[in-house]
Design a protein around this motif. Structure first.
Motif, PDB file in Angstrom:
ATOM      1  N   PRO C 224       0.643  -1.169  -0.159  1.00  0.00           N
ATOM      2  CA  PRO C 224       0.092   0.055  -0.043  1.00  0.00           C
ATOM      3  C   PRO C 224       0.934   1.253  -0.093  1.00  0.00           C
ATOM      4  O   PRO C 224       1.966   1.113   0.598  1.00  0.00           O
ATOM      5  CB  PRO C 224      -0.797  -0.152   1.253  1.00  0.00           C
ATOM      6  N   VAL C 225       0.619   2.312  -0.633  1.00  0.00           N
ATOM      7  CA  VAL C 225      -0.581   2.712  -1.178  1.00  0.00           C
ATOM      8  C   VAL C 225      -0.565   2.709  -2.862  1.00  0.00           C
ATOM      9  O   VAL C 225      -1.251   2.572  -3.578  1.00  0.00           O
ATOM     10  CB  VAL C 225      -0.967   4.068  -0.760  1.00  0.00           C
ATOM     11  N   LYS C 228       0.888  -0.976  -4.867  1.00  0.00           N
ATOM     12  CA  LYS C 228      -0.136  -2.023  -4.989  1.00  0.00           C
ATOM     13  C   LYS C 228       0.211  -2.999  -6.161  1.00  0.00           C
ATOM     14  O   LYS C 228       0.644  -2.629  -7.168  1.00  0.00           O
ATOM     15  CB  LYS C 228      -1.540  -1.548  -5.072  1.00  0.00           C
ATOM     16  N   GLY C 286      -7.315  -4.736  -2.221  1.00  0.00           N
ATOM     17  CA  GLY C 286      -6.843  -3.624  -1.648  1.00  0.00           C
ATOM     18  C   GLY C 286      -5.150  -3.539  -1.995  1.00  0.00           C
ATOM     19  O   GLY C 286      -4.374  -2.894  -1.355  1.00  0.00           O
TER      20      GLY C 286
ATOM     21  N   HIS D 106     -13.192  -6.278   1.098  1.00  0.00           N
ATOM     22  CA  HIS D 106     -11.977  -5.263   1.748  1.00  0.00           C
ATOM     23  C   HIS D 106     -10.585  -5.965   2.138  1.00  0.00           C
ATOM     24  O   HIS D 106     -10.404  -7.237   1.757  1.00  0.00           O
ATOM     25  CB  HIS D 106     -12.546  -4.975   3.041  1.00  0.00           C
ATOM     26  N   ALA D 107      -9.637  -5.285   2.098  1.00  0.00           N
ATOM     27  CA  ALA D 107      -8.345  -5.630   2.541  1.00  0.00           C
ATOM     28  C   ALA D 107      -8.045  -6.233   4.089  1.00  0.00           C
ATOM     29  O   ALA D 107      -6.765  -6.562   4.261  1.00  0.00           O
ATOM     30  CB  ALA D 107      -7.276  -4.554   2.143  1.00  0.00           C
ATOM     31  N   SER D 126      -6.117   1.450   4.692  1.00  0.00           N
ATOM     32  CA  SER D 126      -6.588   0.780   3.329  1.00  0.00           C
ATOM     33  C   SER D 126      -8.197   1.454   3.203  1.00  0.00           C
ATOM     34  O   SER D 126      -8.598   1.387   2.265  1.00  0.00           O
ATOM     35  CB  SER D 126      -6.867  -0.624   3.594  1.00  0.00           C
ATOM     36  N   GLY D 128     -10.667   4.332   1.884  1.00  0.00           N
ATOM     37  CA  GLY D 128     -10.639   5.629   0.906  1.00  0.00           C
ATOM     38  C   GLY D 128     -10.268   6.836   1.347  1.00  0.00           C
ATOM     39  O   GLY D 128     -10.086   7.731   0.466  1.00  0.00           O
ATOM     40  N   THR D 131      -7.291   8.724   0.234  1.00  0.00           N
ATOM     41  CA  THR D 131      -7.227   9.611  -1.113  1.00  0.00           C
ATOM     42  C   THR D 131      -7.526  11.037  -0.815  1.00  0.00           C
ATOM     43  O   THR D 131      -6.975  12.074  -1.692  1.00  0.00           O
ATOM     44  CB  THR D 131      -8.390   9.175  -2.138  1.00  0.00           C
ATOM     45  N   SER D 239      -3.853   2.006  -8.998  1.00  0.00           N
ATOM     46  CA  SER D 239      -3.559   2.181  -7.422  1.00  0.00           C
ATOM     47  C   SER D 239      -4.589   2.737  -6.664  1.00  0.00           C
ATOM     48  O   SER D 239      -4.467   2.700  -5.443  1.00  0.00           O
ATOM     49  CB  SER D 239      -2.419   3.065  -7.432  1.00  0.00           C
ATOM     50  N   GLY D 241      -8.004   2.525  -4.964  1.00  0.00           N
ATOM     51  CA  GLY D 241      -8.853   1.547  -4.283  1.00  0.00           C
ATOM     52  C   GLY D 241     -10.129   1.418  -5.174  1.00  0.00           C
ATOM     53  O   GLY D 241     -10.750   2.561  -5.728  1.00  0.00           O
TER      54      GLY D 241
END
Lengths: 366, 366, 366, 366
Positions: C224-225, C228, C286, D106-107, D126, D128, D131, D239, D241
């Motif tokens: 991450p981020v 990936k 993810g 989900h991760a 992880s 959102g 962002t 990259s 999500g």
């Protein structure tokens, strides 16, 4: 490519200006599972912070750190750790007079040339204050290394012409923070302090030498050919403002040695391990760590800010003039450089420990 | 991350072992439009190649370079330039005796430790022969820099305890390749040569100091905070085998100077440009070039391969033993390091010139 | 920064032009202890080489690889592996007519614009021939991955409008190299072949879709981020010439799905491991691998070189004109892209396996 | 190597967890001389922030940004710009129930696997919410690009099965922020909104497609072979999500086209410039920009958090169970992804503009 990021596998990105809102760092690549609190970082920042003694600038900053991410329930999570230190005692107005006047020995003129425009307040980004981010990041590196049995130490071995005697690692550990000059030879420390006072009285400044030692470094750390451990250390230490030289082990003295003197013979220890009998290599051969203590030294120039009259040029009128640098400055840099240099060495070692797969969260969480 | 790539915007990746099939380099980031022939590269390789004089190893290699890509109709195209040098005079059998026996001062033991397995023939990748790739890449960097008015020079200023007098840039240009020791002070060169002969007779080796000078470097080159010009130079030079110290300008002497001595005052030239009156900074302040000549020095240890008896350990039997290193070796390294050190400095400067947008194909093709 | 290097911990640097002396690659970061011969690499290069069937260009190249470094006594040493393929059947004169005339769908015009100058022979560096380096590097990545139980496969699932039925991993393994179109559904393969013949007769070309599958990928791969696993795969695959789209798992179909359809439920296996019941995620959630098979697809455009009349501009006279592209070309790209795409996926996986500490020489040498 | 840094010459490092103290970004490589205020960044953050409409999560965050460095007297200085957004409406307790229970889609499970330990609150890193840093950095990239005549736009073209008609750039500019679904076709927008409401009522979620357009991009941007413009864009967009596919120009449709349909013919404009007659390439050929509008599309999966019952496994008891995901979630992601996707495309373009020397402070300060 911008230049505010250091490291590969353990990486810091620092930011902030001397008289801006704050300074800080993002530390990426810290393995999950390290116990970490703000106190761990504060301890190192307090060793670096200004105003702590008569050998440092009177600018008064508590340098209180706030950890904003990457730590959960007292443990690192493997995600980036963002740390912030607010500038409290900024006094930007004090620098109005140098807006167009470069100070000798400072980067002022070259920032103007490079960017066409600069934050002139206290040197902006070129100020020693940028090392707050290095030390905050270095504190995490040091804590991490210590979990793996690696210790990083620095001490002043020469200041204003006064040389310290050879000291032991124990003496460094015990004494270095007991004197404001951070010299582990307490007698030499006294004499160094006199030199600082003398320089301050004269409105002048003095240089010195800082030695760094890392113990517990495993064999084989470093990557041939260009990312050798000594290459990375040299680059890291030379990136600190005011450093003009770096040497490893015998360093410049090796130029006067013969191969038969310089080579460290291999011998066996009682436990069957192979070590070197001497350590002229300073713990690094062929760019790889030898398992012996890692030893290096840096030459630190005298503080460029002095109140003595110096020649410069007013870049607005393009006329030569004299300048006496005002503001709050350190009469000598090496004592406050000790935690900064330790941080850079710790960052290099942490980077290579992780990069080589030796240092990971499996170990920390087990 | 592997460590065989150097540079950001101008980048070399070197490969090859001392007694493998070949050694070489891929140079990426060369702007389109540079006139380039194999002769440009050969010239520098011939300065580095073994067997050129009594101060170097008798291994006989012509080191003939072949350019395999990136040049079309005599000009670089902007695509990677691959260069190859076949190993001709390899004699791998000569190294059978050190398969399990690490030579003091060499990386043998630490490669074993790091990789669990190594090409022991002549040091494999840890041999000085890896510098063929550096010099081939450096030759392109030097040619590129010279198109932009930047010259990079190196010379031996100390060897086996003999120091050269201060020389001019012109003297370096004229004299450095006229003596096998590459010292521009012809008198000192004679004395140095005697020291080399003496060491060879004793089966020993000697160290020295190489100075580097770059002229024509524009102001403002380098990237704060971590990719400072001096940080990159220190890392680049320390990555060369046998280098144990790097200093810029006044270097370690700055530790004994006062601020009022160290600071370089700003003065105006008749043409209105601002320069520094002295150059204790060695052409770099705050990590940025000042427009003054760039000056640095490296400490080079004595060749570790000596025929004198030394203690080591046989790693197969795990018993202590004595070793006398056979094979073909240089009695001293600094003379052959001159083109290697020039190459590394040229690579750093080319990298920063391109990175900063100053050096591009528009200029070359106009 | 130049762009001819791919990867972080496992890194390739490719070089060479279509009608230059040679093409090649330096692979850095291969752990010590992998058994490796030229045959391992040759096998993959032969799957990629031209002239192998009626669906590929008649240019006849044996693409014989030479390993020049990094392998000693049949095992990788941890140092860079340099590989070289001489261009034998180059026919540069055949391209004189396009020196100043950009071919539609090709990069000619944009290389001219970018570099001011280009090697126009067969597209120079922008030719599909640059993939020789990718495939040679990928061959090492694949061998390395297979030591760790990871297999990478690709197959053509659509060509010229003909779609293959769903096939099993076994069918891909068995069939993909049995048909010249590299489709594991043998019936569809026949129909695809007809489409290729038709296009060739018309002087035209056809596009298609290649699917990639990797099995044995452990959980938690990816960073991450921004690094990936899917981000790196998308970048890697899109970097191959002629690829215009990349999708993972359900891909573009997910736009029409509901969360309740798309989500892969967690269930327990008899052995206590947790897997997902379905695999709409294509093995990545993810940005991290889920332990399920990794599945992605790429859209490959029809070969831009066609003998049909097309409009273009003569850049010397600056006049519009018609062009019929001569020379030796593939009527369709996907079949030969199979080994190239496998290579890129293998390179990404090897990079992340090493980066995460999972793949190292300790494992290989034990 | 950690993965929280994006870009080479223009580089962002993001940090922060969904329910930690704050989220933020350090932007390095911004040329000096760009006028920049917090309002420039706030504008984009407000387009991304939660709670803005019925199609986004009700979590109420003002997402107020503070610029901490790198800007002086309203202008960027060339030093790193650190930006901070405090998390105000965090509600970590709401996530206690998923501490040991991974949510499908989900991760969660893979972070546990990777790090052995995670911040489970709202997905931690992880989420959102990471962002925010991308959008703050992207806001600077967009402002910078607009100084050079480059505009970056995104709009939703498909949502829950409803497709928008083809729209013009002007329509996107005018309409995209007038509807909560960010579709420039106002009729389709209405139908999409219905689909969102329907999904929300069902406790389900829907996916869609976002299209990106950049105008004013100069020719020749991108670096062969691996850092092609399309490769970097694909990596950047993938990259984000929830993105499962990326295509450029004709994208996956090219698989069904012939070369004669796909190739964009070269024609001359009245002003003597050479353009392509069509734009199936989507503005990129051979990895280099063609000067035509850059067009790409991303497939966005339906939000994985749904209140419908799903199968999962309790990782503490290792028993299968059902989960209904509570908390505050978006019923669909594409509308809020518009500013995020624009940011990533802007970051790639700014990076290549600077890297190629086209975008610098000389231009900004003249």
């Amino acid at each position: 490519m911008p230049g505010n990021t250091f490291g590969h596998s353990f990486r810091i990105t620092t930011w902030g200006e001397s008289h801006g809102a704050a300074v800080g760092v993002v530390v990426d690549g810290v393995p999950a599972g390290l116990e970490l609190t703000e106190a761990d970082v504060q301890k190192e920042l307090s060793r670096r912070r200004p105003g702590q003694s008569e050998v440092s600038t009177p600018r008064s900053e508590s340098d209180t750190v706030e950890i904003l991410s990457g730590v959960f329930e007292g443990m690192t999570t493997g995600t980036p750790i963002s740390m912030l230190v607010r500038n409290k005692n900024a006094n930007p107005g004090a620098y109005d007079y140098i807006r167009n006047i470069p100070r000798p020995g400072h980067a002022d003129l070259f920032y103007m040339e490079k960017y066409g425009f600069r934050d002139h307040r206290g040197g902006g980004r070129s100020s020693g204050r940028e090392t707050v981010g290095r030390v905050a990041g270095g504190a995490i590196a040091k804590k991490l290394l210590s979990s793996f049995g690696i210790e990083v130490l620095a001490h002043v071995i020469e200041l204003g012409g006064v040389k310290a005697r050879q000291v032991t690692v124990e003496e460094i550990r015990d004494n270095v923070d007991r004197t404001v000059v951070r010299c582990a030879d307490m007698e030499a420390a006294e004499k160094m302090l006199e030199q600082v006072r003398l320089a301050r009285e004269e409105g002048d400044s003095i240089g010195g030498i800082v030695e760094l030692i890392a113990t517990g470094v495993p064999e084989g750390l470093g990557e041939p050919v260009f990312d050798k451990l000594d290459a990375d250390i040299a680059g890291a230490l030379m990136s600190i403002g005011a450093v003009k030289g770096v040497e490893i082990g015998a360093g410049f003295d090796c130029a006067r040695m013969k191969g038969s003197q310089m080579n460290d013979a291999f011998v066996m220890e009682d436990d069957g391990s192979v070590i070197t009998e001497t350590n002229n290599a300073g713990g690094i051969i062929g760019g790889l760590s030898t398992g012996m203590p890692l030893i290096c030294r840096i030459a630190v120039k005298p503080t460029p800010s002095i109140s003595k009259k110096q020649k410069t040029v007013d870049m607005s009128s393009m006329e030569e003039m004299d300048i006496e640098v005002r503001g709050r400055h350190d009469p000598t840099i090496p004592p406050r450089m000790v935690p900064v240099a330790e941080s850079m060495l710790a960052l290099v070692l942490a980077d290579h420990m992780i990069r080589s797969g030796r240092m990971n969260s499996e170990y920390l969480l087990r």
